[in-house]
Scaffold this motif. Structure first.
Motif, PDB file in Angstrom:
ATOM      1  N   ASP A  57      76.669  26.640  10.360  1.00  0.00           N
ATOM      2  CA  ASP A  57      75.439  25.889  10.563  1.00  0.00           C
ATOM      3  C   ASP A  57      74.935  26.074  11.989  1.00  0.00           C
ATOM      4  O   ASP A  57      75.703  26.008  12.936  1.00  0.00           O
ATOM      5  CB  ASP A  57      75.708  24.407  10.308  1.00  0.00           C
ATOM      6  N   TYR A  58      73.637  26.303  12.123  1.00  0.00           N
ATOM      7  CA  TYR A  58      73.067  26.592  13.454  1.00  0.00           C
ATOM      8  C   TYR A  58      73.246  25.426  14.406  1.00  0.00           C
ATOM      9  O   TYR A  58      73.679  25.607  15.531  1.00  0.00           O
ATOM     10  CB  TYR A  58      71.594  26.927  13.302  1.00  0.00           C
ATOM     11  N   PHE A  59      72.940  24.217  13.939  1.00  0.00           N
ATOM     12  CA  PHE A  59      72.998  23.071  14.845  1.00  0.00           C
ATOM     13  C   PHE A  59      74.443  22.715  15.157  1.00  0.00           C
ATOM     14  O   PHE A  59      74.765  22.330  16.284  1.00  0.00           O
ATOM     15  CB  PHE A  59      72.282  21.869  14.210  1.00  0.00           C
ATOM     16  N   ALA A  60      75.340  22.851  14.170  1.00  0.00           N
ATOM     17  CA  ALA A  60      76.751  22.617  14.456  1.00  0.00           C
ATOM     18  C   ALA A  60      77.269  23.651  15.430  1.00  0.00           C
ATOM     19  O   ALA A  60      78.084  23.363  16.287  1.00  0.00           O
ATOM     20  CB  ALA A  60      77.553  22.649  13.164  1.00  0.00           C
ATOM     21  N   LEU A  61      76.790  24.913  15.293  1.00  0.00           N
ATOM     22  CA  LEU A  61      77.207  25.970  16.222  1.00  0.00           C
ATOM     23  C   LEU A  61      76.777  25.628  17.643  1.00  0.00           C
ATOM     24  O   LEU A  61      77.553  25.797  18.593  1.00  0.00           O
ATOM     25  CB  LEU A  61      76.579  27.301  15.791  1.00  0.00           C
ATOM     26  N   ALA A  62      75.543  25.132  17.800  1.00  0.00           N
ATOM     27  CA  ALA A  62      75.068  24.759  19.144  1.00  0.00           C
ATOM     28  C   ALA A  62      75.919  23.647  19.735  1.00  0.00           C
ATOM     29  O   ALA A  62      76.270  23.662  20.903  1.00  0.00           O
ATOM     30  CB  ALA A  62      73.608  24.330  19.076  1.00  0.00           C
ATOM     31  N   ALA A  63      76.280  22.660  18.893  1.00  0.00           N
ATOM     32  CA  ALA A  63      77.123  21.564  19.387  1.00  0.00           C
ATOM     33  C   ALA A  63      78.495  22.082  19.795  1.00  0.00           C
ATOM     34  O   ALA A  63      79.063  21.652  20.792  1.00  0.00           O
ATOM     35  CB  ALA A  63      77.244  20.493  18.315  1.00  0.00           C
ATOM     36  N   GLU A  64      79.050  23.045  19.002  1.00  0.00           N
ATOM     37  CA  GLU A  64      80.384  23.563  19.334  1.00  0.00           C
ATOM     38  C   GLU A  64      80.345  24.398  20.611  1.00  0.00           C
ATOM     39  O   GLU A  64      81.302  24.412  21.381  1.00  0.00           O
ATOM     40  CB  GLU A  64      80.887  24.406  18.151  1.00  0.00           C
ATOM     41  N   ILE A  65      79.210  25.109  20.841  1.00  0.00           N
ATOM     42  CA  ILE A  65      79.062  25.866  22.091  1.00  0.00           C
ATOM     43  C   ILE A  65      79.058  24.907  23.276  1.00  0.00           C
ATOM     44  O   ILE A  65      79.696  25.141  24.301  1.00  0.00           O
ATOM     45  CB  ILE A  65      77.778  26.716  22.052  1.00  0.00           C
ATOM     46  N   ASP A  66      78.323  23.809  23.139  1.00  0.00           N
ATOM     47  CA  ASP A  66      78.309  22.784  24.209  1.00  0.00           C
ATOM     48  C   ASP A  66      79.707  22.238  24.439  1.00  0.00           C
ATOM     49  O   ASP A  66      80.123  21.993  25.574  1.00  0.00           O
ATOM     50  CB  ASP A  66      77.352  21.648  23.830  1.00  0.00           C
ATOM     51  N   ARG A  67      80.458  22.047  23.326  1.00  0.00           N
ATOM     52  CA  ARG A  67      81.829  21.537  23.471  1.00  0.00           C
ATOM     53  C   ARG A  67      82.691  22.543  24.230  1.00  0.00           C
ATOM     54  O   ARG A  67      83.492  22.156  25.088  1.00  0.00           O
ATOM     55  CB  ARG A  67      82.413  21.271  22.079  1.00  0.00           C
ATOM     56  N   LEU A  68      82.507  23.846  23.935  1.00  0.00           N
ATOM     57  CA  LEU A  68      83.303  24.871  24.634  1.00  0.00           C
ATOM     58  C   LEU A  68      83.002  24.850  26.128  1.00  0.00           C
ATOM     59  O   LEU A  68      83.916  24.908  26.958  1.00  0.00           O
ATOM     60  CB  LEU A  68      82.998  26.253  24.048  1.00  0.00           C
ATOM     61  N   HIS A  69      81.691  24.746  26.485  1.00  0.00           N
ATOM     62  CA  HIS A  69      81.339  24.683  27.916  1.00  0.00           C
ATOM     63  C   HIS A  69      81.950  23.450  28.573  1.00  0.00           C
ATOM     64  O   HIS A  69      82.408  23.499  29.715  1.00  0.00           O
ATOM     65  CB  HIS A  69      79.812  24.672  28.060  1.00  0.00           C
ATOM     66  N   ARG A 127      88.067  33.075  31.407  1.00  0.00           N
ATOM     67  CA  ARG A 127      86.786  32.358  31.401  1.00  0.00           C
ATOM     68  C   ARG A 127      85.618  33.312  31.181  1.00  0.00           C
ATOM     69  O   ARG A 127      84.650  33.001  30.506  1.00  0.00           O
ATOM     70  CB  ARG A 127      86.608  31.614  32.726  1.00  0.00           C
ATOM     71  N   GLY A 128      85.727  34.529  31.733  1.00  0.00           N
ATOM     72  CA  GLY A 128      84.673  35.520  31.487  1.00  0.00           C
ATOM     73  C   GLY A 128      84.559  35.855  30.012  1.00  0.00           C
ATOM     74  O   GLY A 128      83.465  35.973  29.458  1.00  0.00           O
ATOM     75  N   ASN A 129      85.731  36.006  29.342  1.00  0.00           N
ATOM     76  CA  ASN A 129      85.703  36.274  27.902  1.00  0.00           C
ATOM     77  C   ASN A 129      85.115  35.103  27.143  1.00  0.00           C
ATOM     78  O   ASN A 129      84.374  35.269  26.158  1.00  0.00           O
ATOM     79  CB  ASN A 129      87.121  36.554  27.409  1.00  0.00           C
ATOM     80  N   LEU A 130      85.455  33.881  27.583  1.00  0.00           N
ATOM     81  CA  LEU A 130      84.916  32.698  26.900  1.00  0.00           C
ATOM     82  C   LEU A 130      83.401  32.651  27.012  1.00  0.00           C
ATOM     83  O   LEU A 130      82.700  32.296  26.060  1.00  0.00           O
ATOM     84  CB  LEU A 130      85.528  31.433  27.513  1.00  0.00           C
ATOM     85  N   GLN A 131      82.850  32.998  28.188  1.00  0.00           N
ATOM     86  CA  GLN A 131      81.395  33.017  28.360  1.00  0.00           C
ATOM     87  C   GLN A 131      80.772  34.032  27.407  1.00  0.00           C
ATOM     88  O   GLN A 131      79.717  33.820  26.821  1.00  0.00           O
ATOM     89  CB  GLN A 131      81.054  33.357  29.810  1.00  0.00           C
ATOM     90  N   LYS A 132      81.439  35.197  27.267  1.00  0.00           N
ATOM     91  CA  LYS A 132      80.909  36.216  26.343  1.00  0.00           C
ATOM     92  C   LYS A 132      80.904  35.699  24.905  1.00  0.00           C
ATOM     93  O   LYS A 132      79.958  35.911  24.154  1.00  0.00           O
ATOM     94  CB  LYS A 132      81.756  37.481  26.427  1.00  0.00           C
ATOM     95  N   VAL A 133      81.974  35.021  24.522  1.00  0.00           N
ATOM     96  CA  VAL A 133      82.059  34.479  23.163  1.00  0.00           C
ATOM     97  C   VAL A 133      80.932  33.467  22.941  1.00  0.00           C
ATOM     98  O   VAL A 133      80.264  33.462  21.917  1.00  0.00           O
ATOM     99  CB  VAL A 133      83.428  33.824  22.940  1.00  0.00           C
ATOM    100  N   ALA A 134      80.713  32.578  23.946  1.00  0.00           N
ATOM    101  CA  ALA A 134      79.660  31.557  23.818  1.00  0.00           C
ATOM    102  C   ALA A 134      78.281  32.199  23.722  1.00  0.00           C
ATOM    103  O   ALA A 134      77.437  31.801  22.913  1.00  0.00           O
ATOM    104  CB  ALA A 134      79.718  30.612  25.014  1.00  0.00           C
ATOM    105  N   GLU A 135      78.043  33.223  24.563  1.00  0.00           N
ATOM    106  CA  GLU A 135      76.737  33.886  24.508  1.00  0.00           C
ATOM    107  C   GLU A 135      76.533  34.580  23.170  1.00  0.00           C
ATOM    108  O   GLU A 135      75.458  34.533  22.569  1.00  0.00           O
ATOM    109  CB  GLU A 135      76.637  34.889  25.652  1.00  0.00           C
ATOM    110  N   ALA A 136      77.566  35.280  22.695  1.00  0.00           N
ATOM    111  CA  ALA A 136      77.435  35.949  21.404  1.00  0.00           C
ATOM    112  C   ALA A 136      77.196  34.948  20.286  1.00  0.00           C
ATOM    113  O   ALA A 136      76.377  35.165  19.395  1.00  0.00           O
ATOM    114  CB  ALA A 136      78.700  36.775  21.126  1.00  0.00           C
ATOM    115  N   ALA A 137      77.879  33.807  20.341  1.00  0.00           N
ATOM    116  CA  ALA A 137      77.698  32.790  19.304  1.00  0.00           C
ATOM    117  C   ALA A 137      76.312  32.193  19.370  1.00  0.00           C
ATOM    118  O   ALA A 137      75.691  31.917  18.350  1.00  0.00           O
ATOM    119  CB  ALA A 137      78.764  31.712  19.471  1.00  0.00           C
TER     120      ALA A 137
END
Length: 841
Positions: free
Chosen positions: A59-71, A107-117
């Motif tokens: 889900d797009y909105f759930a994905l956005a929330a999970e990205i915020d959680r990762l940050h 952390r660099g890899n995590l940023q890449k994962v978040a951007e790709a997501a």
């Protein structure tokens, strides 16, 4: 003994203090770092779990929330690691450095994962998580585990050392304690010897007391001191006993007599005091009760057991207007207003006749006919045989309180400015409409309405004018819908319309047309004719959602689609809107970083003066080459920049770079060249634009007239008076002003005389067909003639053929630009073009 005990306490206190200090040191250097390492391990595990789960989100909105959680988790780990470094880097420098390096790479890899997501590139996110993040996570975890093991080993060693030291001190303390006990025993022996001497003297003293001769010298007889002491005590005991017996007999007899007399007097006094106090309290209670009832601010009624009124207090007569003589003998039914339910009276009498108390609200009528609400409490009064003899009714006027409660309820559900239902009440009514539509198997429509151009009016003319406009807009909306429809204010300049009881979505189109037509006429406020239109998004139940929140979200997205379609229109929700909004959000995300990433650039199109065929100016045109999206058309990103406010920063960047490039061309031998830049209506608010222009003109040593500011007709029609003030302030700077895309808006040619323009640009839409369309030729000719009459130079855009150029020359057009001479070029390309062509001067 006291000194010995004190010494022992002092030594034991030193041992305990030393142990405490060692424990504190162990906690600081071993226990606390170990706990923090475990905490870091726990937090990095949560980061890893969130990273693994992120690519699995659908889900797009759930994905956005999970990205915020990762940050958030990354930030939390950074903060915890920083605190850990502050007090352990001097203890474990190598381990801290290793953890820091591993975390930076992870952390660099995590940023890449978040951007790709965030770009919905879930496969890339999964690949990075699996093949790049996983090894670095394992490395970091192993380093943390190693550090934890090292801290544990060191902790065990320090702990054993502390135990050994403590055991050594314990043995020392035992030795000292034994020595102290032996010393104490010796002192006790000396004390007991001294005590035996004192016992001898004590015996002689007892003998003197027993004989009654306190002055005679005591003589010791016999060989056994204890026997003599016993005999002396026996003699004294007998004498004292005989005397005490005589005294006790006399005392007992006297006490008995006194006790009997005292008790008799006490009983009599108590009885008299009780009777006096009882009478005093009864009189006082009666007086207080009488005053309280009479002076009570609430109404009090006393009736017999049939309901006949026997007494009313002053408050009753003041509130109702009836005197006590008018109500005595009547029943409280004389006050009935008919507004209270019959069931309430039934429950009242059933309760009090059964011996219970009743309380509740009753609407009564005063003698004047005025209605008022009373909170009533009725209690039965019983005699000594538990038989009801009277009823006591206490009434408190709550009319004002009821009115206040209704006012508070209204304020909680209605907008204070427009008197429309607010968002909370609107959602409640929408849920009710949905339930009714579900029961009756019919449809419902939710309309989300946003006022186009309201923010500009509110910012430029002030909130007072904005509030008046909202009130008038709300009135127009109410007048445009059916009587059964709900019009609500969602917030700001957003409104909702709820329509139920429809069979098909086309049933709502007449109301939509009414709503759009309602904004056709300008709003007349404070001497201004303000043009505001409406963009409407529609969501249909159950097709576009089966609950209020989903319908509200979908209608909102449909409204944004209506704005993208040109505003002053409507749009039904469809699933593609969600995709469009996602793309728009993605485009906005990249646009916010376009300047910092140096992705923006300028292209320049020559403007040719018809007199002598020479280049007199160039128009700076913005281009965006996005690293993630490629080349993005200005048609896509310029409106988005306008809506988000990014156009202010971007516009300032355009002025800065255009002025810098113009200075370079001047240095290359083209000192008479001017540059033209497009200005957004958002840029001209406030004084920032003025300061930006003055700064870059001064920095690049440019004359003000060599900068041309182009703006569209839309700025003029929204607020003519404000537009004229702004244009005059810009003209005072010395720059040239050009009206761009003339003929495509709503301003009339006659209105041009009210504004300080220098140039009039004729839109390419009219130039394109001047060879074949007489109407377009007439329009262009009229514009050129009017421009000359007003002292303006005219510029024709979009000139692509020799025939068009000849016609424009014959009409008297001053300048042209278009593909016939050159398409927009990069700065270095334009330099080469200027060198190749002789159209310069």
């Amino acid at each position: 003994m006291i000194l010995l005990v004190g010494a022992l306490l002092f030594i034991s206190n030193g041992i305990i203090r030393d142990a405490s200090e060692r424990l504190a040191d162990i906690h600081r250097t071993q226990v606390k770092p170990l706990a923090e390492v475990n905490e870091l391990q726990s937090k990095i595990n949560r980061v890893r779990v969130t990273e693994i789960y992120l690519p699995l989100m659908g889900d797009y909105f759930a994905l956005a929330a999970e990205i915020d959680r990762l940050h958030t988790l990354i930030t939390d780990f950074d903060q915890s690691f920083d605190r850990f470094k502050d007090h352990t880097k001097s203890i474990y420098p190598l381990e801290i450095k290793s953890i820091n390096n591993s975390w930076k790479r992870l952390r660099g890899n995590l940023q890449k994962v978040a951007e790709a997501a965030s770009l919905s590139q879930l496969d890339d996110a999964r690949r990075i998580s699996t093949y790049e993040s996983s090894p670095r996570f394992v490395s970091l975890s192993r380093t943390l585990d190693g550090l934890a093991q090292k801290i544990k080993i060191e902790s065990d060693s320090v702990y054993q050392q502390a135990l050994s030291s403590l055991e050594k001190k314990r043995r020392q303390f035992l030795i000292i304690s034994v020595m102290a006990v032996l010393s104490g025993i010796g002192l006790l022996l000396l004390f007991s010897r001294s005590l035996s001497v004192r016992v001898g003297y004590l015996r002689r003293a007892f003998n003197r007391i027993a004989e009654g001769d306190m002055d005679e010298t005591l003589e010791i007889k016999g060989n056994d001191e204890l026997a003599e002491l016993a005999a002396a005590f026996a003699v004294m005991k007998e004498k004292v006993r005989s005397r005490e017996q005589a005294l006790n007999l006399a005392r007992d007899e006297l006490e008995v007599r006194v006790q009997h007399r005292t008790q008799a007097l006490h009983d009599t006094n108590q009885q008299l005091s009780a009777e006096v106090e009882e009478r005093r309290k009864a009189e006082q209670n009666l007086r207080i009760l009488s005053q309280a009832v009479s002076q009570s601010p609430v109404s009090i009624i006393i009736t017999d057991n049939t309901g006949s009124i026997e007494y009313v207090n002053q408050a009753f007569t003041t509130i109702t207007g009836y005197s006590s003589e008018e109500v005595k003998g009547n029943t409280p039914r004389m006050l009935s207003s008919g507004k209270t339910a019959f069931a309430t009276y039934q429950q009242l009498w059933t309760t009090i006749l059964a011996g219970g108390e009743w309380e509740g609200e009753i609407c009564n009528r005063k003698k004047s006919g005025e209605l008022h609400w009373e909170y009533t409490h009725i209690s039965p009064v019983k005699d000594e045989f538990d038989v009801i003899t009277h009823f006591l009714s206490i009434k408190q006027d709550v009319t004002e309180k009821k009115a206040q409660q209704e006012k508070i309820l209204y304020q909680a559900q209605y907008d204070s400015l427009t008197d429309l239902p607010n968002r909370m009440l609107a959602l409640d009514r929408l849920e009710s409409t949905i339930r009714q539509s579900r029961r009756n198997n019919i449809k419902a429509i939710l309309m989300f309405i946003d006022l186009d151009g309201f923010k500009h009016i509110n910012d430029s003319l002030g909130h007072d004018v904005g509030d008046v406009l909202l009130i008038q807009a709300a009135r127009r909306l109410r007048d445009s819908v059916r009587a059964v429809d709900t019009v609500a204010r969602h917030g700001g300049d957003e409104f909702l319309v709820i329509m139920g009881g429809i069979e098909d979505r086309d049933d709502g189109l007449p109301v939509v047309e009414n709503l759009l037509s309602a904004f056709a006429d300008p709003f007349k406020i404070a001497g201004n004719d303000l043009v505001v239109t409406a963009s409407i998004g529609l969501a249909l139940y159950p097709d576009d959602g089966e609950d209020a929140n989903v319908m509200l979200r979908n209608a909102d997205m449909a409204m944004y689609q209506a704005k993208d379609n040109g505003r002053n229109t409507f749009h039904f929700y469809n699933p593609s809107i969600h995709e469009h909004l996602s793309k728009r959000l993605e485009l906005e995300k990249y646009l916010r970083h376009a300047i910092s990433k140096q992705e923006l650039s300028l292209a320049y199109q020559p403007i040719i003066d018809m007199d002598g065929e020479r280049v007199v100016a160039v128009e700076a045109l913005l281009r965006w080459s996005c690293g993630a999206l490629g080349e993005v058309s200005p048609v896509q990103f310029i409106p988005l920049a306008e809506q988000t406010g990014l156009i202010i920063e971007i516009g300032n960047w355009v002025i800065e770079n255009a002025c810098r490039q113009l200075k370079q061309w001047h240095n290359m031998g083209y000192p008479h060249l001017s540059v033209s830049v497009n200005i957004s209506p958002r840029q001209i608010q406030g004084e920032d634009l003025h300061q930006t222009i003055l700064q870059h003109l001064h920095t690049n040593e440019l004359a003000a007239e060599q900068l041309i500011l182009e703006m569209t007709e839309g700025m003029l029609i929204r607020n003519p008076a404000e537009a004229r003030r702004i244009l005059i302030s810009l003209k005072d700077l010395g720059v040239q002003l050009a009206m761009d895309d003339f003929g495509t808006g709503y301003s009339s040619l006659s209105n041009l005389k009210n504004y300080p323009f220098d140039l009039l640009k004729i839109d390419r839409e009219f130039v394109f067909d001047i060879e074949d369309d007489p109407a377009d030729r007439a329009m262009v000719l009229a514009a050129i003639s009017m421009g000359k009459g007003l002292g303006l130079k005219t510029i024709a855009e979009g000139v692509e053929t020799q025939r068009q150029l000849d016609l424009l020359r014959d009409m008297g057009c001053d300048r042209v630009q278009g593909y016939f001479h050159s398409k927009p070029l990069k700065a270095e390309q334009l330099q080469s073009w200027l060198e190749r062509n002789s159209v310069t001067g």
